[in-house]
Enzyme design. Structure first.
Site, PDB file in Angstrom:
ATOM      1  N   TYR A 150       0.824  -1.213   0.000  1.00  0.00           N
ATOM      2  CA  TYR A 150       0.000   0.000   0.000  1.00  0.00           C
ATOM      3  C   TYR A 150       0.856   1.260   0.000  1.00  0.00           C
ATOM      4  O   TYR A 150       0.376   2.334  -0.353  1.00  0.00           O
ATOM      5  CB  TYR A 150      -0.946   0.014   1.214  1.00  0.00           C
ATOM      6  N   ASP A 237      -3.538 -17.650   2.063  1.00  0.00           N
ATOM      7  CA  ASP A 237      -4.655 -18.155   1.246  1.00  0.00           C
ATOM      8  C   ASP A 237      -5.415 -19.264   1.973  1.00  0.00           C
ATOM      9  O   ASP A 237      -6.649 -19.251   2.063  1.00  0.00           O
ATOM     10  CB  ASP A 237      -4.192 -18.596  -0.162  1.00  0.00           C
ATOM     11  N   ASP A 262      -5.887  -6.404   5.441  1.00  0.00           N
ATOM     12  CA  ASP A 262      -7.068  -5.731   4.890  1.00  0.00           C
ATOM     13  C   ASP A 262      -8.097  -6.783   4.449  1.00  0.00           C
ATOM     14  O   ASP A 262      -9.280  -6.708   4.776  1.00  0.00           O
ATOM     15  CB  ASP A 262      -6.621  -4.848   3.710  1.00  0.00           C
ATOM     16  N   ASP A 266     -11.777  -8.190   6.383  1.00  0.00           N
ATOM     17  CA  ASP A 266     -13.110  -8.149   5.754  1.00  0.00           C
ATOM     18  C   ASP A 266     -13.762  -9.535   5.781  1.00  0.00           C
ATOM     19  O   ASP A 266     -14.994  -9.648   5.806  1.00  0.00           O
ATOM     20  CB  ASP A 266     -13.042  -7.623   4.321  1.00  0.00           C
TER      21      ASP A 266
HETATM   22  C1  LIG Z   1      -7.196   2.798   2.527  1.00  0.00           C
HETATM   23  C2  LIG Z   1      -8.376   1.915   2.763  1.00  0.00           C
HETATM   24  C3  LIG Z   1      -9.480   2.242   1.823  1.00  0.00           C
HETATM   25  C4  LIG Z   1      -7.972   0.487   2.725  1.00  0.00           C
HETATM   26  C5  LIG Z   1      -8.959  -0.434   3.386  1.00  0.00           C
HETATM   27  O1  LIG Z   1      -9.790  -1.043   2.776  1.00  0.00           O
HETATM   28  C6  LIG Z   1      -8.888  -0.597   4.827  1.00  0.00           C
HETATM   29  O2  LIG Z   1      -8.034  -0.037   5.482  1.00  0.00           O
HETATM   30  O3  LIG Z   1      -9.708  -1.377   5.338  1.00  0.00           O
HETATM   31 MG   LIG Z   2     -10.504  -2.746   3.946  1.00  0.00          MG
END
Ligand SMILES: CC(C)CC(=O)C(=O)O
Ligand SMILES: [Mg+2]
Ligand SMILES: NC(=O)C1=CN([C@@H]2O[C@H](COP(=O)(O)OP(=O)(O)OC[C@H]3O[C@@H](n4cnc5c(N)ncnc54)[C@H](O)[C@@H]3O)[C@@H](O)[C@H]2O)C=CC1
Length: 384
Positions: A150, A237, A262, A266
């Site tokens: 990033y 993975d 990240d 999620d």
């Molecule tokens: C810079 C963000 C949009 C990256 C992201 O998805 C996060 O930090 O959860």
């Molecule tokens: Mg994110």
């Protein structure tokens, strides 16, 4: 006349960046909760300044965050951040999200702490995973937040692009120390007891040179500094697959780099059934070693698909505020009061009470209904 005693006031300076789309909607609810904490604790004063970051800053100033706002953040005690971005800025260079990356870099907020928990037993039904598998899930993703792909050098041409995925040993070392600190805080039983939790380090050491460095340096730090903490390695993975198949397998700490953190955090939203209850803290220090600046933002984004309707779940932003009180201000009692208020409100349904849940959790309550109910519960807890 008797002498009046006055408790000295401690002032905390918070920069509020409400962001785009649902950002301002959920930040409003978090600030209502902060008002209640202040009302119940007259010795605490939360000074708030407001500024722009993200798409709203592009509209106003042509950049996703101005140098002045970065300075304001650096001189604050903490930043409350509403998510940024949206389709209207799709072609914008730089884009809204890069404002958040600049902020993380400026504050050196290198450790992104992202807890995932099925907060109350009656929430297991919100998960798409079988109830018997998801019940008892409790892990914390500790994501390196200021390095890796990033932040590496970028080449962006019409027909060719690259992102340099680079790590230095020091960056892995300090993140490992945060993972170890969180393992001690949450404990093997998830409530601080039973010795330190297991730390699962996640990488792609089978493919990436940076992954091999990640694994080697992490192992070295734990061998040398935390020999009492159990460290295991898992390729990112297969970890993603196992988190869905058997979510309690990773109860403890997931220690990982920026990109995998990240994505894996999620997946937490897939486990709980919504991103709407997942908070996050991006801090610039080791938890338990004193106050530090930090950025407090939900795991979720600006959710343009549901913005402006009053249906977004404010719990993730409110729990992010609780993390601010805990990590940046060391106000553990007040942080716990907010966390307990959230579980109390979400559990009403399970206890045969009113359903105060937003649509993502199968309810019909509005964003403000949930925020107000949490305020009432915080007031009741802190007034005791
Ligand atoms: C810079 C963000 C949009 C990256 C992201 O998805 C996060 O930090 O959860
Ligand atoms: Mg994110
Ligand atoms: N910290 C930040 O500022 C972040 C910003 N983003 C940005 O947000 C924008 C939208 O990204 P998406 O990929 O759509 O991810 P998203 O996280 O905004 O939304 C994914 C899905 O989850 C739902 N959702 C998210 N938060 C919710 C909540 N609190 N209550 C109920 N439902 C919720 C949304 O409605 C959507 O269906 C993009 O511009 C992205 O770059 C994404 C992640 C983090």
């Amino acid at each position: 006349m008797g002498q009046q005693t006055t408790t000295p006031t401690t002032t905390y300076h918070i920069l509020v960046l409400p962001g785009d789309h649902v950002g301002p909607e959920v930040v409003t609810e978090a600030l209502k909760v902060l008002d209640v904490v202040e009302e119940c604790r007259p010795s605490l004063h939360f000074e708030r300044e407001f500024a722009l970051a993200g798409g709203c800053s592009i509209n106003a100033h042509g950049v996703p965050i101005t140098p002045a706002v970065l300075d304001q953040a650096a001189s604050s005690d903490a930043v409350l951040f509403g998510s940024v971005g949206g389709p209207e800025w799709a072609g914008s260079h730089p884009n809204p999200e890069s404002g958040l990356l600049s902020l993380r870099q400026r504050l050196d907020a290198f450790a992104n702490i992202r807890p995932c928990e099925v907060l109350v037993p009656s929430l297991v039904g919100a998960s798409p995973i079988k109830s018997e598998l998801v019940a008892g899930t409790k892990f914390v993703v500790v994501r390196e937040n200021c390095g890796g792909a990033y932040f590496g050098e970028k080449v962006e041409e019409e027909d060719r692009a690259s992102d340099l995925w680079v790590y230095r040993a020091e960056e892995v070392e300090r993140c490992a120390r945060v993972s170890a600190a969180i393992a001690r805080i949450i404990g093997r039983d998830g409530r601080g007891g039973g010795g330190p939790a297991v730390v699962w380090s996640s990488d792609k050491a089978n493919v990436l040179a940076s992954g091999r460095l990640w694994r080697r340096v992490t192992q070295r730090v734990f061998d040398k500094e935390f020999p009492d903490i159990e460290l295991r390695h898992q390729l990112a993975d297969s970890m993603a697959m196992l988190m869905v198949k058997d979510p309690t397998m990773f109860n403890g700490v997931i220690h990982t780099d920026n990109t995998f953190g990240d994505i894996l955090s999620d997946i937490s939203g897939g486990i709980t059934g919504t991103l709407g209850i997942l908070p996050s803290a991006s801090i610039s220090g080791i938890p338990g070693s004193g106050r530090c600046n930090g950025i407090y933002e939900p795991v979720h984004g600006s959710a343009p698909d549901i913005s402006g309707k009053g249906v977004v779940n404010p719990v993730a932003q409110i729990l992010s505020l609780a993390m601010m009180l805990r990590y940046s201000f060391l106000l553990t009692e007040e942080a716990s009061a907010i966390e307990n208020a959230v579980t109390r409100v979400l559990d009403e349904k399970g206890n045969g009470g009113l359903e105060i849940r937003t649509k993502d959790l199968g309810g019909t309550a509005s964003t403000a209904d949930v925020g107000n109910a949490i305020c009432t519960a915080v007031r009741s807890i802190l007034s005791k």
